[in-house]
Enzyme design. Structure first.
Site, PDB file in Angstrom:
ATOM      1  N   SER A  30       0.853  -1.192   0.000  1.00  0.00           N
ATOM      2  CA  SER A  30       0.000   0.000   0.000  1.00  0.00           C
ATOM      3  C   SER A  30       0.883   1.236   0.000  1.00  0.00           C
ATOM      4  O   SER A  30       1.893   1.289   0.654  1.00  0.00           O
ATOM      5  CB  SER A  30      -0.917   0.099   1.214  1.00  0.00           C
ATOM      6  OG  SER A  30      -0.869  -0.985   2.039  1.00  0.00           O
ATOM      7  N   HIS A  62      -4.558  -1.522  -3.326  1.00  0.00           N
ATOM      8  CA  HIS A  62      -3.769  -2.623  -3.869  1.00  0.00           C
ATOM      9  C   HIS A  62      -4.351  -2.971  -5.229  1.00  0.00           C
ATOM     10  O   HIS A  62      -5.415  -3.576  -5.309  1.00  0.00           O
ATOM     11  CB  HIS A  62      -3.823  -3.848  -2.955  1.00  0.00           C
ATOM     12  CG  HIS A  62      -3.017  -3.675  -1.712  1.00  0.00           C
ATOM     13  ND1 HIS A  62      -2.172  -4.645  -1.242  1.00  0.00           N
ATOM     14  CD2 HIS A  62      -2.899  -2.632  -0.874  1.00  0.00           C
ATOM     15  CE1 HIS A  62      -1.583  -4.194  -0.144  1.00  0.00           C
ATOM     16  NE2 HIS A  62      -2.013  -2.987   0.103  1.00  0.00           N
ATOM     17  N   TYR A  86      -4.325 -11.380   7.196  1.00  0.00           N
ATOM     18  CA  TYR A  86      -5.634 -11.072   7.797  1.00  0.00           C
ATOM     19  C   TYR A  86      -6.804 -11.368   6.862  1.00  0.00           C
ATOM     20  O   TYR A  86      -7.965 -11.301   7.289  1.00  0.00           O
ATOM     21  CB  TYR A  86      -5.688  -9.616   8.297  1.00  0.00           C
ATOM     22  CG  TYR A  86      -5.456  -8.555   7.250  1.00  0.00           C
ATOM     23  CD1 TYR A  86      -6.386  -8.298   6.247  1.00  0.00           C
ATOM     24  CD2 TYR A  86      -4.299  -7.783   7.271  1.00  0.00           C
ATOM     25  CE1 TYR A  86      -6.171  -7.329   5.289  1.00  0.00           C
ATOM     26  CE2 TYR A  86      -4.063  -6.803   6.328  1.00  0.00           C
ATOM     27  CZ  TYR A  86      -5.005  -6.584   5.336  1.00  0.00           C
ATOM     28  OH  TYR A  86      -4.772  -5.630   4.387  1.00  0.00           O
ATOM     29  N   GLU A  87      -6.490 -11.689   5.596  1.00  0.00           N
ATOM     30  CA  GLU A  87      -7.577 -12.085   4.697  1.00  0.00           C
ATOM     31  C   GLU A  87      -8.105 -13.475   5.048  1.00  0.00           C
ATOM     32  O   GLU A  87      -9.163 -13.883   4.558  1.00  0.00           O
ATOM     33  CB  GLU A  87      -7.105 -12.013   3.237  1.00  0.00           C
ATOM     34  CG  GLU A  87      -6.823 -10.570   2.814  1.00  0.00           C
ATOM     35  CD  GLU A  87      -6.182 -10.450   1.443  1.00  0.00           C
ATOM     36  OE1 GLU A  87      -6.640 -11.138   0.512  1.00  0.00           O
ATOM     37  OE2 GLU A  87      -5.219  -9.672   1.309  1.00  0.00           O
ATOM     38  N   ALA A 114       3.842  -0.227   3.586  1.00  0.00           N
ATOM     39  CA  ALA A 114       3.569   0.975   4.359  1.00  0.00           C
ATOM     40  C   ALA A 114       3.535   0.540   5.816  1.00  0.00           C
ATOM     41  O   ALA A 114       3.119  -0.582   6.128  1.00  0.00           O
ATOM     42  CB  ALA A 114       2.237   1.573   3.954  1.00  0.00           C
ATOM     43  N   HIS A 237      -6.778   4.473   7.067  1.00  0.00           N
ATOM     44  CA  HIS A 237      -6.145   3.885   5.877  1.00  0.00           C
ATOM     45  C   HIS A 237      -5.965   4.914   4.761  1.00  0.00           C
ATOM     46  O   HIS A 237      -5.021   4.834   3.972  1.00  0.00           O
ATOM     47  CB  HIS A 237      -6.972   2.690   5.372  1.00  0.00           C
ATOM     48  CG  HIS A 237      -6.304   1.914   4.271  1.00  0.00           C
ATOM     49  ND1 HIS A 237      -5.082   1.285   4.433  1.00  0.00           N
ATOM     50  CD2 HIS A 237      -6.678   1.663   2.986  1.00  0.00           C
ATOM     51  CE1 HIS A 237      -4.746   0.688   3.295  1.00  0.00           C
ATOM     52  NE2 HIS A 237      -5.689   0.896   2.405  1.00  0.00           N
TER      53      HIS A 237
HETATM   54  I1  8IG Z   1       0.415   2.002   6.934  1.00  0.00           I
HETATM   55  O1  8IG Z   1       0.219   1.699  12.686  1.00  0.00           O
HETATM   56  C1  8IG Z   1       0.281   1.038   8.598  1.00  0.00           C
HETATM   57  N1  8IG Z   1       0.135  -0.271   8.667  1.00  0.00           N
HETATM   58  N2  8IG Z   1      -0.306  -2.849  12.491  1.00  0.00           N
HETATM   59  N3  8IG Z   1      -0.040  -0.553  12.602  1.00  0.00           N
HETATM   60  C2  8IG Z   1      -0.148  -1.706  11.868  1.00  0.00           C
HETATM   61  N4  8IG Z   1      -0.114  -1.719  10.552  1.00  0.00           N
HETATM   62  C3  8IG Z   1       0.052  -0.536   9.952  1.00  0.00           C
HETATM   63  C4  8IG Z   1       0.164   0.663  10.639  1.00  0.00           C
HETATM   64  C5  8IG Z   1       0.112   0.665  12.024  1.00  0.00           C
HETATM   65  N5  8IG Z   1       0.307   1.653   9.754  1.00  0.00           N
END
Ligand code: 8IG
Length: 262
Positions: A30, A62, A86-87, A114, A237
């Site tokens: 991402s 994505h 997590y899917e 990311a 997000h």
């Molecule tokens: I972009 O702060 C992104 N992905 N677990 N925590 C988790 N995943 C992330 C985060 C975050 N920021």
């Protein structure tokens, strides 16, 4: 051995792209999709789910596309988007891209993501070289007695090349959690105690699969937010995708330089 499913995917990519082998693979997470166009125009592009055993990604941002192109004289396989743990489909689809990369002949995979930052000095937009990881998923893509060394999981050779090219780039430890929820402030304090500098929901499992296949791995996180509890603001997000858009051309140029050198 990458396995039958990866071999089928690689054969399909070779047949349709016309490139018998690829040198390097890149997984763009991402926020990194916009950087893909900076690498150049693809010689071959297809929705990833048209390649054997790839599932359509579910996460916004994505794109779920696969490209083959030449960058700095190297034949590069680019995955725009990835499958996440997590899917709920397990580690097999999560690691299909790196196993396919190995089956395509790649010696190296660049895993981008990311991430949330646990360090206040790394503002959103900062690219961080992953020096090591904490796999906090409680899972592994490896089954059976595959006692793979995870010392030097993130290629010291390639990291040195990147540091020589980009002396200002910071390095940090990436913690992969399962997600999909972000952390509580208490969990972020826990992660800091454990030695994490970055937190996200990908990469570590892919690195494990890649190392088991003998690939060199380079990991780069784009910081898109400060982790929970650091600013007191809720995470979103959309800010992840916005940070990627804002950094796209810089990240794309950086990847082009890295591909030239590794
Ligand atoms: I972009 O702060 C992104 N992905 N677990 N925590 C988790 N995943 C992330 C985060 C975050 N920021």
């Amino acid at each position: 051995m990458p396995g039958v499913r990866a071999a089928e995917a690689a054969a399909d990519i070779a047949a349709r792209s016309g490139a018998a082998t690829h040198d390097i693979a890149i997984v763009l997470g991402s926020g990194w999709n916009a950087a893909a166009d900076e690498l150049g125009s693809p010689d071959f592009e297809t929705p990833t789910d048209t390649v054997p055993h790839f599932a359509a990604p579910v996460v916004t941002g994505h794109a779920g596309r696969l490209r083959s192109l030449e960058v700095s004289g190297r034949r590069v396989l680019v995955f725009l988007g990835r499958t996440h743990l997590y899917e709920g489909r397990g580690t097999e689809p999560v690691t299909h891209a790196v196993r396919t990369a190995a089956a395509c002949g790649a010696h190296s995979v660049i895993l981008t993501n990311a991430a949330g930052s646990l360090r206040t000095e790394w503002a959103p937009g900062t690219a961080v070289l992953i020096s090591d990881h904490l796999n906090l998923t409680g899972d592994s893509p490896l089954i059976g007695p595959q006692f793979v060394s995870m010392s030097d999981a993130y290629s010291p050779r390639e990291r040195k090349i990147v540091r020589d090219q980009f002396p200002a780039i910071p390095e940090g430890v990436y913690a992969q959690v399962r997600g999909p929820m972000y952390e509580t402030p208490a969990e972020i304090r826990m992660l800091r105690t454990l030695g994490a500098d970055l937190v996200g929901m990908s990469t570590a499992l892919e690195t494990i699969a890649a190392r088991a296949l003998g690939l060199e791995v380079l990991g780069i996180s784009l910081v898109t937010n400060l982790a929970a509890g650091i600013t007191g603001e809720a995470l979103d997000h959309a800010e992840v995708l916005a940070a990627g858009q804002a950094s796209a051309s810089r990240l794309g140029r950086m990847l082009t330089e890295i591909i030239r050198a590794i």
